[in-house]
Design an enzyme around this catalytic site. Structure first.
Site, PDB file in Angstrom:
ATOM      1  N   CYS A  74       0.860  -1.173   0.000  1.00 59.04           N
ATOM      2  CA  CYS A  74       0.000   0.000   0.000  1.00 59.04           C
ATOM      3  C   CYS A  74       0.899   1.226   0.000  1.00 59.04           C
ATOM      4  O   CYS A  74       1.676   1.423   0.948  1.00 59.04           O
ATOM      5  CB  CYS A  74      -0.900  -0.009   1.232  1.00 59.04           C
ATOM      6  N   CYS A 189      -0.658   3.010  -6.587  1.00 56.65           N
ATOM      7  CA  CYS A 189      -1.601   2.411  -5.642  1.00 56.65           C
ATOM      8  C   CYS A 189      -1.838   0.994  -6.126  1.00 56.65           C
ATOM      9  O   CYS A 189      -2.124   0.778  -7.310  1.00 56.65           O
ATOM     10  CB  CYS A 189      -2.917   3.194  -5.599  1.00 56.65           C
TER      11      CYS A 189
END
EC number: 5.1.1.3
Length: 262
Positions: A74, A189
């Site tokens: 992440c 992302c």
């Protein structure tokens, strides 16, 4: 030979893109996938509150699973808390996920590179430092998408997405300066690769979409190279959701990645 797993962590299902590549490189490793769905989306959090949450959460996860290494799949969590996690848990090996600005800068021909990220990743000093270190020879456009991670989760659950909504989120990444056009977009992302086909379909012109999942998996393989492997048992690896109650669609998704929900 060790039976300790590699822990792969994300705010939702985006980290499954990293898990997929890690399994290709390390087919004899055990994994545990952790989704902080109770905290999703991270973009809604104040930085200090999210940092405190991550430190406490990883303390509990390390105690419970005793992993060989923790992969923070992440960008938002990595750019915010990677350093503080290493400080708090110095005996644990952490592999983070940061925008792939260096390889993008090395590959671009037009000199126009865009980074498609969450607003949190865009505003981090960590990201600015990467641009300063590696992007001096090109022009880097940062675009923080508020909605794209949620659209990716929606697409994974239902298989359908409003393509005009995808185009609206990626359009600011496409820059024209004279005869030069953006030729590389960094997917900063781990949720975004799930929408890669829709991005390619709706993009104003063809670009190279840079997915860091394989590079992250290679780094994980290097980090755990000195640890023993397991024998394949055929069992599904566990998927842990901090809400404790993932919906049916989410269970179906993780099962498709060879995981069982606990």
């Amino acid at each position: 030979m060790t039976d300790a797993p590699i822990l792969v962590f994300d705010s939702g299902v985006g980290g499954l893109t990293v898990l997929r590549e890690a399994r290709v490189l390390m087919p004899d490793r055990r994994f545990v996938y952790v989704a902080d769905d109770a905290g999703f989306p991270y973009g809604n959090w104040e930085e200090e509150a999210l940092k405190d949450r991550l430190v406490a959460l990883f303390g509990a996860l390390i105690d419970t699973h005793a992993p060989l290494a923790c992969v923070i799949a992440c960008n938002t969590a990595s750019t915010l808390a990677l350093d503080v996690l290493r400080q708090n848990y110095p005996s644990m090996r952490f592999v983070g996920t940061v925008p792939a600005i260096k390889p993008a800068a090395e590959r671009t021909r037009s000199g126009l590179v865009s980074v498609l990220a969450t607003p949190g990743t865009v505003k981090r000093q960590y990201t600015q430092d990467l641009i300063r270190a590696w992007g001096a020879r090109c022009e880097v456009t940062l675009h923080g998408s508020v909605a794209l991670a949620g659209l990716a989760e929606q697409y994974m659950r239902g298989g359908f997405i409003d393509e005009s909504a995808v185009l609206a989120e990626i359009r600011p990444c496409f820059i024209e300066k004279g005869e030069r056009r953006t030729d590389i977009i960094v997917l900063a992302c781990t949720h975004y690769p799930f929408l890669a086909n829709r991005m390619r379909k709706t993009a104003p012109w063809p670009v190279d979409w840079l997915d860091p999942a394989e590079a992250i998996a290679r780094q994980v393989a290097r980090v755990v190279a000195d640890s023993g492997n397991r024998s394949m048992s055929g069992d599904f690896d566990p998927a842990v959701f901090t809400s404790g109650d993932p919906d049916h669609a989410t269970r179906r998704i993780v099962h498709g990645f060879g995981l069982r929900t606990e």
